[in-house]
Design a protein around this motif. Structure first.
Motif, PDB file in Angstrom:
ATOM      1  N   VAL A  99       0.833  -1.209   0.000  1.00 61.49           N
ATOM      2  CA  VAL A  99       0.000   0.000   0.000  1.00 61.49           C
ATOM      3  C   VAL A  99       0.866   1.255   0.000  1.00 61.49           C
ATOM      4  CG1 VAL A  99      -1.659   1.338   1.346  1.00 61.49           C
ATOM      5  CG2 VAL A  99      -1.972  -1.124   1.095  1.00 61.49           C
ATOM      6  N   LEU A 100       1.896   1.273   0.842  1.00 53.56           N
ATOM      7  CA  LEU A 100       2.728   2.469   0.967  1.00 53.56           C
ATOM      8  C   LEU A 100       3.505   2.777  -0.308  1.00 53.56           C
ATOM      9  CD1 LEU A 100       4.164   2.198   4.602  1.00 53.56           C
ATOM     10  CD2 LEU A 100       2.429   3.781   3.742  1.00 53.56           C
ATOM     11  N   THR A 101       3.935   1.744  -1.038  1.00 57.43           N
ATOM     12  CA  THR A 101       4.667   2.008  -2.276  1.00 57.43           C
ATOM     13  C   THR A 101       3.783   2.658  -3.329  1.00 57.43           C
ATOM     14  OG1 THR A 101       4.232  -0.276  -3.003  1.00 57.43           O
ATOM     15  CG2 THR A 101       6.354   0.170  -1.944  1.00 57.43           C
ATOM     16  N   GLY A 102       2.472   2.517  -3.174  1.00 56.24           N
ATOM     17  CA  GLY A 102       1.554   3.213  -4.074  1.00 56.24           C
ATOM     18  C   GLY A 102       1.195   4.597  -3.592  1.00 56.24           C
ATOM     19  N   VAL A 103       1.209   4.800  -2.268  1.00 54.93           N
ATOM     20  CA  VAL A 103       0.813   6.085  -1.693  1.00 54.93           C
ATOM     21  C   VAL A 103       1.970   7.082  -1.658  1.00 54.93           C
ATOM     22  CG1 VAL A 103       0.040   7.213   0.435  1.00 54.93           C
ATOM     23  CG2 VAL A 103      -1.036   5.073  -0.314  1.00 54.93           C
ATOM     24  N   LEU A 104       3.152   6.626  -1.274  1.00 51.18           N
ATOM     25  CA  LEU A 104       4.275   7.546  -1.063  1.00 51.18           C
ATOM     26  C   LEU A 104       4.644   8.379  -2.294  1.00 51.18           C
ATOM     27  CD1 LEU A 104       6.724   5.521   1.241  1.00 51.18           C
ATOM     28  CD2 LEU A 104       5.213   7.419   1.845  1.00 51.18           C
ATOM     29  N   PRO A 105       4.663   7.804  -3.519  1.00 50.44           N
ATOM     30  CA  PRO A 105       5.004   8.640  -4.681  1.00 50.44           C
ATOM     31  C   PRO A 105       4.024   9.792  -4.906  1.00 50.44           C
ATOM     32  CG  PRO A 105       5.228   6.320  -5.222  1.00 50.44           C
ATOM     33  CD  PRO A 105       4.540   6.383  -3.895  1.00 50.44           C
ATOM     34  N   LYS A 106       2.817   9.700  -4.326  1.00 50.31           N
ATOM     35  CA  LYS A 106       1.837  10.777  -4.475  1.00 50.31           C
ATOM     36  C   LYS A 106       2.080  11.921  -3.480  1.00 50.31           C
ATOM     37  CE  LYS A 106      -1.687   7.486  -6.029  1.00 50.31           C
ATOM     38  NZ  LYS A 106      -3.024   6.887  -5.765  1.00 50.31           N
ATOM     39  N   VAL A 107       2.830  11.635  -2.415  1.00 49.59           N
ATOM     40  CA  VAL A 107       3.080  12.666  -1.400  1.00 49.59           C
ATOM     41  C   VAL A 107       4.551  13.026  -1.290  1.00 49.59           C
ATOM     42  CG1 VAL A 107       1.044  12.044  -0.060  1.00 49.59           C
ATOM     43  CG2 VAL A 107       3.220  10.906   0.430  1.00 49.59           C
ATOM     44  N   ILE A 108       5.417  12.251  -1.940  1.00 46.87           N
ATOM     45  CA  ILE A 108       6.853  12.548  -1.970  1.00 46.87           C
ATOM     46  C   ILE A 108       7.280  12.649  -3.420  1.00 46.87           C
ATOM     47  CG2 ILE A 108       9.175  11.742  -1.401  1.00 46.87           C
ATOM     48  CD1 ILE A 108       8.028  10.263   0.957  1.00 46.87           C
ATOM     49  N   THR A 109       7.728  13.822  -3.826  1.00 44.66           N
ATOM     50  CA  THR A 109       8.159  14.034  -5.205  1.00 44.66           C
ATOM     51  C   THR A 109       9.681  14.089  -5.262  1.00 44.66           C
ATOM     52  OG1 THR A 109       6.158  15.295  -5.716  1.00 44.66           O
ATOM     53  CG2 THR A 109       8.034  15.549  -7.212  1.00 44.66           C
ATOM     54  N   ILE A 110      10.269  13.193  -6.047  1.00 48.98           N
ATOM     55  CA  ILE A 110      11.719  13.179  -6.244  1.00 48.98           C
ATOM     56  C   ILE A 110      11.974  13.537  -7.702  1.00 48.98           C
ATOM     57  CG2 ILE A 110      13.828  11.810  -6.115  1.00 48.98           C
ATOM     58  CD1 ILE A 110      12.457  10.043  -4.059  1.00 48.98           C
ATOM     59  N   SER A 111      12.381  14.765  -7.938  1.00 49.23           N
ATOM     60  CA  SER A 111      12.552  15.239  -9.319  1.00 49.23           C
ATOM     61  C   SER A 111      13.840  14.730  -9.946  1.00 49.23           C
ATOM     62  CB  SER A 111      12.537  16.772  -9.345  1.00 49.23           C
ATOM     63  OG  SER A 111      13.555  17.310  -8.513  1.00 49.23           O
ATOM     64  N   ALA A 112      14.872  14.515  -9.139  1.00 47.85           N
ATOM     65  CA  ALA A 112      16.147  14.019  -9.659  1.00 47.85           C
ATOM     66  C   ALA A 112      16.914  13.327  -8.546  1.00 47.85           C
ATOM     67  CB  ALA A 112      16.977  15.167 -10.220  1.00 47.85           C
ATOM     68  N   ILE A 113      17.523  12.188  -8.877  1.00 53.60           N
ATOM     69  CA  ILE A 113      18.340  11.462  -7.903  1.00 53.60           C
ATOM     70  C   ILE A 113      19.395  10.669  -8.657  1.00 53.60           C
ATOM     71  CG2 ILE A 113      16.774   9.480  -7.836  1.00 53.60           C
ATOM     72  CD1 ILE A 113      17.539   9.152  -4.878  1.00 53.60           C
ATOM     73  N   ASP A 114      20.620  10.731  -8.173  1.00 51.16           N
ATOM     74  CA  ASP A 114      21.698   9.969  -8.790  1.00 51.16           C
ATOM     75  C   ASP A 114      21.456   8.476  -8.559  1.00 51.16           C
ATOM     76  OD1 ASP A 114      24.698  10.200  -9.844  1.00 51.16           O
ATOM     77  OD2 ASP A 114      24.607   8.589  -8.361  1.00 51.16           O
ATOM     78  N   PRO A 115      21.578   7.654  -9.593  1.00 51.46           N
ATOM     79  CA  PRO A 115      21.283   6.219  -9.440  1.00 51.46           C
ATOM     80  C   PRO A 115      22.136   5.530  -8.372  1.00 51.46           C
ATOM     81  CG  PRO A 115      21.361   6.805 -11.760  1.00 51.46           C
ATOM     82  CD  PRO A 115      21.841   8.006 -11.007  1.00 51.46           C
ATOM     83  N   VAL A 116      23.401   5.922  -8.245  1.00 50.90           N
ATOM     84  CA  VAL A 116      24.266   5.302  -7.239  1.00 50.90           C
ATOM     85  C   VAL A 116      23.785   5.656  -5.837  1.00 50.90           C
ATOM     86  CG1 VAL A 116      26.604   5.169  -6.306  1.00 50.90           C
ATOM     87  CG2 VAL A 116      26.253   5.271  -8.789  1.00 50.90           C
ATOM     88  N   ILE A 117      23.401   6.924  -5.636  1.00 55.26           N
ATOM     89  CA  ILE A 117      22.873   7.352  -4.337  1.00 55.26           C
ATOM     90  C   ILE A 117      21.573   6.633  -4.039  1.00 55.26           C
ATOM     91  CG2 ILE A 117      21.979   9.305  -3.019  1.00 55.26           C
ATOM     92  CD1 ILE A 117      25.009   9.283  -3.385  1.00 55.26           C
ATOM     93  N   ALA A 118      20.720   6.516  -5.062  1.00 58.74           N
ATOM     94  CA  ALA A 118      19.451   5.795  -4.878  1.00 58.74           C
ATOM     95  C   ALA A 118      19.712   4.343  -4.494  1.00 58.74           C
ATOM     96  CB  ALA A 118      18.622   5.867  -6.158  1.00 58.74           C
ATOM     97  N   ALA A 119      20.722   3.728  -5.131  1.00 64.32           N
ATOM     98  CA  ALA A 119      21.053   2.339  -4.833  1.00 64.32           C
ATOM     99  C   ALA A 119      21.536   2.174  -3.402  1.00 64.32           C
ATOM    100  CB  ALA A 119      22.121   1.841  -5.806  1.00 64.32           C
ATOM    101  N   LEU A 120      22.429   3.046  -2.966  1.00 63.23           N
ATOM    102  CA  LEU A 120      23.001   2.934  -1.622  1.00 63.23           C
ATOM    103  C   LEU A 120      21.954   3.176  -0.542  1.00 63.23           C
ATOM    104  CD1 LEU A 120      26.431   4.738  -2.158  1.00 63.23           C
ATOM    105  CD2 LEU A 120      26.075   2.304  -1.732  1.00 63.23           C
ATOM    106  N   PHE A 121      21.227   4.288  -0.670  1.00 63.15           N
ATOM    107  CA  PHE A 121      20.258   4.635   0.371  1.00 63.15           C
ATOM    108  C   PHE A 121      18.991   3.773   0.280  1.00 63.15           C
ATOM    109  CE2 PHE A 121      23.057   8.207   0.680  1.00 63.15           C
ATOM    110  CZ  PHE A 121      22.971   8.604   2.018  1.00 63.15           C
ATOM    111  N   GLY A 122      18.577   3.453  -0.954  1.00 61.22           N
ATOM    112  CA  GLY A 122      17.419   2.583  -1.108  1.00 61.22           C
ATOM    113  C   GLY A 122      17.689   1.192  -0.564  1.00 61.22           C
ATOM    114  N   GLY A 123      18.856   0.631  -0.917  1.00 56.62           N
ATOM    115  CA  GLY A 123      19.219  -0.684  -0.408  1.00 56.62           C
ATOM    116  C   GLY A 123      19.359  -0.692   1.099  1.00 56.62           C
TER     117      GLY A 123
END
Length: 214
Positions: A105-129
């Motif tokens: 449920v949250l993975t569908g809701v969060l993109p509607k309330v959190i906007t990420i206009s740009a993110i480096d893929p390596v940073i996304a990988a490190l922090f997302g993981g």
């Protein structure tokens, strides 16, 4: 001889002992672990990255066909609940089902309330993981998981003593190999970074001989 008083707190709705979590602690853990994992997924989605496990298969379906990650993730986990129930018990199964549902449920809701206009893929990988790994770590320590390969990894750790993080890393590599069908080599490289970060977090921090509370 004087009677020895048992000073352990009774385990109930609010109270816990050194051997068992209370109901409130388990509910908090399921919510907190699911929230961290969902936020990690949002970071990976923002960079169009992948991950291992049933979450990785969910990403592959999201990028290949018209289905949301949350719906794919929830449906993919359904077959694993039988293994969870038969091998790890009904309590584990209920907590895992709840965690998967909340995360979906949250993975569908969060993109509607959190906007990420740009993110480096390596940073996304490190922090997302790292976020997903920390979320799963919380769930593992409360005898729950995010379903799928996590259930299998916990089962093999309990039965054979294999580190859950390393087991899941091997299974994740299989999913990432399939990613070559839909992603570029750079995206896959960043996805591998995310998978390694996630599973090292689990392998280093989750050991049954160190953390025995149920």
């Amino acid at each position: 001889m004087a009677n020895v008083t048992d000073k352990r707190s009774p385990v109930g709705l609010w109270t816990s002992s050194s051997e068992k979590h209370s109901l409130i602690e388990d509910v908090q853990a399921v919510l907190a672990g699911s929230m961290l994992a969902a936020l990690g997924v949002v970071l990976l989605q923002a960079a169009n990255l992948l991950i291992g496990g049933t979450a990785g298969i969910g990403f592959l379906l999201r990028y290949s066909v018209d289905i949301s990650f949350g719906a794919a993730f929830f449906l993919l986990n359904l077959p694993f609940y039988w293994l969870a129930y038969k091998r790890l018990g009904p309590v584990f199964t209920v907590k895992t089902f709840s965690a998967v549902a909340v995360t979906s449920v949250l993975t569908g809701v969060l993109p509607k309330v959190i906007t990420i206009s740009a993110i480096d893929p390596v940073i996304a990988a490190l922090f997302g993981g790292l976020l997903i790994g920390c979320g799963m770590l919380i769930l593992f320590r409360h005898r729950a998981s995010l379903g799928g390969f996590g259930i299998l990894a916990l089962y093999l750790q309990d039965r054979l003593g294999w580190r859950a993080g390393f087991v899941q890393l091997g299974l994740d590599c299989v999913v990432l190999v399939l990613s070559f069908l839909v992603a570029s080599p750079f995206v896959i490289l960043c996805s591998v970074i995310a998978a390694v970060t996630l599973n090292l977090t689990l392998a280093i921090n989750h050991r049954t001989d160190r953390y025995i509370v149920r």
